[in-house]
Design a protein around this motif. Structure first.
Motif, PDB file in Angstrom:
ATOM      1  N   ASN B  67       0.840  -1.211   0.000  1.00  0.00           N
ATOM      2  CA  ASN B  67       0.000   0.000   0.000  1.00  0.00           C
ATOM      3  C   ASN B  67       0.872   1.256   0.000  1.00  0.00           C
ATOM      4  N   PHE B  68       1.896   1.229   0.873  1.00  0.00           N
ATOM      5  CA  PHE B  68       2.764   2.407   0.979  1.00  0.00           C
ATOM      6  C   PHE B  68       3.489   2.651  -0.342  1.00  0.00           C
ATOM      7  N   TYR B  69       4.030   1.569  -0.897  1.00  0.00           N
ATOM      8  CA  TYR B  69       4.813   1.698  -2.122  1.00  0.00           C
ATOM      9  C   TYR B  69       3.937   2.162  -3.285  1.00  0.00           C
ATOM     10  N   GLY B  70       2.735   1.578  -3.340  1.00  0.00           N
ATOM     11  CA  GLY B  70       1.799   1.953  -4.413  1.00  0.00           C
ATOM     12  C   GLY B  70       1.428   3.423  -4.327  1.00  0.00           C
ATOM     13  N   SER B  71       1.134   3.880  -3.099  1.00  0.00           N
ATOM     14  CA  SER B  71       0.765   5.288  -2.925  1.00  0.00           C
ATOM     15  C   SER B  71       1.946   6.191  -3.213  1.00  0.00           C
ATOM     16  N   ALA B  72       3.142   5.745  -2.777  1.00  0.00           N
ATOM     17  CA  ALA B  72       4.335   6.580  -2.961  1.00  0.00           C
ATOM     18  C   ALA B  72       4.600   6.824  -4.444  1.00  0.00           C
ATOM     19  N   LEU B  73       4.329   5.803  -5.267  1.00  0.00           N
ATOM     20  CA  LEU B  73       4.538   5.967  -6.712  1.00  0.00           C
ATOM     21  C   LEU B  73       3.643   7.071  -7.280  1.00  0.00           C
ATOM     22  N   HIS B  74       2.521   7.305  -6.586  1.00  0.00           N
ATOM     23  CA  HIS B  74       1.625   8.384  -7.015  1.00  0.00           C
ATOM     24  C   HIS B  74       1.891   9.679  -6.247  1.00  0.00           C
ATOM     25  N   GLY B  75       3.006   9.710  -5.522  1.00  0.00           N
ATOM     26  CA  GLY B  75       3.372  10.931  -4.803  1.00  0.00           C
ATOM     27  C   GLY B  75       2.637  11.114  -3.499  1.00  0.00           C
ATOM     28  N   ASP B  76       1.984  10.056  -3.001  1.00  0.00           N
ATOM     29  CA  ASP B  76       1.228  10.162  -1.749  1.00  0.00           C
ATOM     30  C   ASP B  76       1.913   9.282  -0.700  1.00  0.00           C
ATOM     31  N   LEU B  77       2.446   9.915   0.342  1.00  0.00           N
ATOM     32  CA  LEU B  77       3.108   9.142   1.398  1.00  0.00           C
ATOM     33  C   LEU B  77       2.186   8.910   2.590  1.00  0.00           C
TER      34      LEU B  77
END
Lengths: 519, 315
Positions: B67-77
């Protein structure tokens, strides 16, 4: 070649260097002023994470919310615990379960949220008490029935039962803070780090995360104004860093490390007052009665006899703190004059020999703080002296505060701990954590006494100080008789500030920012 | 060259993924409950459970990572649940303070390390060379937190020439620079030693080169030979060294930020780990790893641009 190899310092260069150093020494002013008056620079041990009194996490947040949001009453500084009205013009306890209040007529909320009314008082108090809101401070209003609004400025607080801590640790603390019903409702029920509808003598002008919080006098506050035009609060976790910041002239007020108190008292920094205040906190050595070898009551008693509490406290606190007789500090109802079981190593040796437990190795878990480690090392030496081996295990805060939790498994291994709880000025705050329903929550010794639970509940609703004194003394007797506890100290609080500042300090040394004034 | 840069960036992405996996594993392996630490002793078990749920801690670790990695790819931490603030905002408002500290450390190390290395090389074997050698090793050997504490005691407390705590007044560059002097010295001091040793060694090698001998034979002034021909070549390995050094300075910044009570990424992560604030730890590790990888890629590209031999080797 000559450019690189000629490293001699010329006379002109030396003078230029000296001049630069001289100039640098003038850059750091010792007295700070804003356009509106003097600035007070203080250290706080943590930064803010929320300014909602309902969900505050630590004391530094309470220190700020108490001055930017007016409460019905506020703690007064001085040597004894007391309060004075703040937002309330009058506030009176009509009977053990009824408190009538009338608000001052001209307290306004900032950001256009109008005047503070009794409806806001009802909203704010019932909001903390409401179980649906899951406030960690719901217990401060444990016996609240309702707040009745009489008219625009008057109301009555109705309790289901008498509540002894009401005037000590509920009303004068952020749990008695009044917020704007309209503002909080518009925000969806929760305040964050950006305060809205401020109403106190100071308002928050600027918050720079991990840097500082700037409070300025509230121009609309009609009553006694704050003593400083601005208060700059610097979050500095480490006490020693705070001391160095003070000594370098960057702060006007700071808490000090306990280990520094005697040094600072002997040789204080120039123009400085060093104050030592008794703390309300309590530190103890605890034994888990559900785990061997402390499931044997004689083993627990032997440790109580084996620990030289004075040696432990002297070593850990450099002679600045006194030994404790229980968990309730001097000056509060229930403070005991002496312990039931004191240092007697011969008796400890006999008991250990009789039980055949000589040579047993015990684990002692502590938080990785210097004074805890020193205390643990003296305990280790004391127990070695009576034939027990101690392994000290240091834990960081994230680990330590979960060791005895029933959710994990470590409580089944937890044998001994040295722990510390902070306190509010009511004895119920000390005993609340040792009831049976706290086993595996904060009662890590798994001390279990029906009589204790019953008396603890009685103490909460008993208003007669003499009767409360008897109840709370008995509660500590029960804890000690069961053998789970060696009461070590209440610690001490060291504070230093410039002699140009008249510090407003609670009896335990905590700051009341509204009462800091230029001396 | 572009192909080389893209290769380095791809490698950087793999490093970032690996660092995040390591971070997740380490943080979750150590015991501790963020809800208990955050909410304190007055919280009920229901409240702690609710917080764990809000933090996503009720889900398996692998799912939290995905979840974290997926969101991070979209610029959301994600959101920091205690303050309800976006993690990216919390991290990014601390990053400039650490960058300033590192730039200050680099400035100290380059401004002193390169001249010291040059002087030592030019005075090879002499007294000055020996003194610089001893000083360089001493600077490398002394840990940054010791430098931080002693410089604070001397220059801030005893002499009161410089401030002891904080990062200076917002919007006041002079105040911010004044607050930067001691912490950046603490971070950069060891690198003065490293760089002077590196520059000395490179200079010695370069000064023996045939083109330098030719320049001398043609009677060029010595300072021109050193500055124009020798130093330019000798300083190239320093750029690569600084790329690695920035990573070390990032870790040294933790001590400097704590000792000088400065804001910054190091202190943010230290405090977040101590209370098991997983979203902040994850976010800060991601941002600093990306930064570190980009700096190293940039250093490699810069070396390639400055040195035709390296450039030709890419082709």
């Amino acid at each position: 070649m000559s450019i690189l190899t000629d490293t001699r310092v010329s006379r002109r260069g030396l003078l230029a260097g000296a001049g630069a150093f001289g100039l640098a020494s003038m850059v750091n002013p010792k007295i700070s002023w804003s356009a509106d008056g003097p600035i007070l620079k203080v250290r706080s041990y943590a930064d803010i994470q929320t300014l909602d009194p309902c969900f505050r996490l630590a004391a530094p947040e309470g220190d700020i919310t108490s001055v930017i949001f007016a409460g019905l009453v506020v703690t007064t500084p001085g040597e004894s615990w007391g309060w004075r009205p703040m937002a309330a013009e009058t506030i009176t306890q009509l009977d053990p379960m009824t408190v009538a209040f009338k608000l001052r007529d001209n307290i306004g909320f900032t950001d256009g949220y109008g005047q503070m009314t009794a409806e806001d008082v009802k909203f704010s108090i019932e909001r903390i008490a409401d179980p649906a809101n899951k406030s960690p401070y719901a217990g401060d209003w444990a016996t609240l029935k309702e707040v009745e609004v009489k008219d625009k400025l008057s109301g009555i607080i109705h309790l289901k039962q008498a509540f002894a801590p009401l005037w000590t640790s509920t009303l004068p603390t952020p749990s008695g803070t009044i917020l704007s019903k309209k503002a909080i409702t518009e925000l969806g029920g929760k305040l964050g780090v950006k305060p809205v509808a401020q109403s106190g003598p100071y308002i928050l002008k600027e918050w720079l995360p991990k840097q500082r919080t700037v409070l300025v006098r509230n121009p609309d506050w009609k009553y006694e104004p704050g003593g400083f035009a601005e208060i700059h609060i610097h979050p500095i976790e480490d006490e020693k860093t705070g001391e160095l910041g003070y000594e370098a002239g960057d702060l006007d007020y700071t808490w000090t490390a306990v280990s520094s108190i005697s040094r600072l008292k002997q040789t204080p920094p120039p123009k400085t007052k060093v104050v030592e205040k008794p703390s309300l906190a309590f530190v103890w050595l605890g034994m888990n009665q559900d785990v061997a070898p402390f499931n044997n009551p004689n083993m627990r008693r032997a440790v109580q006899y084996a620990v030289d509490r004075k040696a432990v406290v002297d070593a850990a606190y450099f002679g600045a703190a006194a030994t404790a007789t229980g968990i309730i500090a001097p000056g509060l109802p229930g403070h005991r004059e002496k312990n039931l079981f004191d240092y007697d190593p011969d008796r400890a040796r006999d008991m250990i020999a009789k039980e055949g437990l000589a040579g047993t190795t015990i684990t002692l878990d502590i938080l990785n703080k210097t004074e805890r480690l020193t205390a643990a090392q003296v305990v280790q030496s004391n127990l070695q002296d009576v034939g027990l081996n101690v392994e000290i295990k240091q834990n960081d805060s994230g680990t330590f505060w979960t060791l005895g939790a029933k959710e994990g498994d470590y409580w089944k291994k937890l044998q001994m701990i040295i722990s510390r709880f902070s306190m509010q000025p009511d004895p119920s705050w000390a005993t609340a954590w040792f009831t049976r329903d706290q086993i595996g929550v904060w009662n890590w010794e798994r001390f279990s006494s029906e009589e204790f639970d019953k008396l603890n509940a009685e103490g909460m609703v008993e208003l007669d100080p003499a009767k409360r004194d008897v109840i709370y003394k008995k509660l500590q007797d029960l804890m000690e008789e069961n053998g789970n506890y060696v009461f070590l100290t209440h610690e001490v609080t060291g504070v230093m500030y410039r002699d140009s500042v008249a510090a407003g300090l609670k009896p335990n040394g905590e700051p009341v920012f509204t009462d800091f004034k230029p001396a | 060259m572009i192909r080389y840069a893209l290769k380095r960036l791809w490698l950087g992405a793999i490093i970032i993924s690996f660092a995040l996996m390591m971070m997740f594993a380490m943080v979750y392996l150590i015991p501790g409950d963020p809800a208990s630490v955050a909410l304190g002793p007055r919280a009920t078990p229901e409240m702690k459970e609710a917080l764990r749920e809000r933090m996503g801690l009720d889900q398996p670790v692998w799912r939290q990572f995905v979840n974290f990695y997926g969101s991070a790819l979209h610029g959301d931490l994600g959101t920091e649940v205690l303050s309800d603030r976006p993690v990216l905002n919390v991290v990014m408002e601390q990053l400039p303070f650490t960058l300033a500290l590192i730039i200050g450390g680099i400035t100290w190390s380059v401004a002193l390390g390169i001249p010291l290395g040059c002087i030592a090389a030019v005075r090879r074997g002499g007294f000055v060379d020996q003194v610089i050698g001893v000083l360089s090793v001493a600077m490398i050997a002394v840990p940054s937190f010791v430098v931080a504490i002693y410089s604070l005691l001397v220059f801030a407390v005893a002499l009161q020439w410089l401030p002891a705590i904080g990062a200076g007044d917002p919007g006041n560059l002079a105040s911010q620079l004044q607050h930067l002097i001691l912490p950046s010295l603490a971070v950069g001091l060891g690198w003065i030693g490293y760089i002077s040793r590196m520059v000395r060694a490179s200079m010695l090698e370069t000064l023996e080169a045939s083109h330098i001998r030719t320049a001398r034979a043609f009677g060029l002034p010595e300072h021109r030979i050193i500055y124009t021909y020798a130093l330019r070549i000798a300083v190239l390995p320093t750029i690569t060294l600084l790329g690695v050094g920035i990573g070390h300075m990032l870790s040294s910044s933790v001590f400097a930020e704590i000792v000088f009570a400065r804001p910054g990424i190091g202190k943010l992560v230290y405090e977040a780990i101590s209370v098991r604030n997983y979203p902040i730890v994850s976010g800060a590790v991601l941002v600093t790893t990306v930064f570190f990888v980009l700096v190293n890629v940039a250093a490699d590209i810069l070396v390639g641009l400055l040195d035709p031999r390296v450039r030709s080797s890419f082709n």
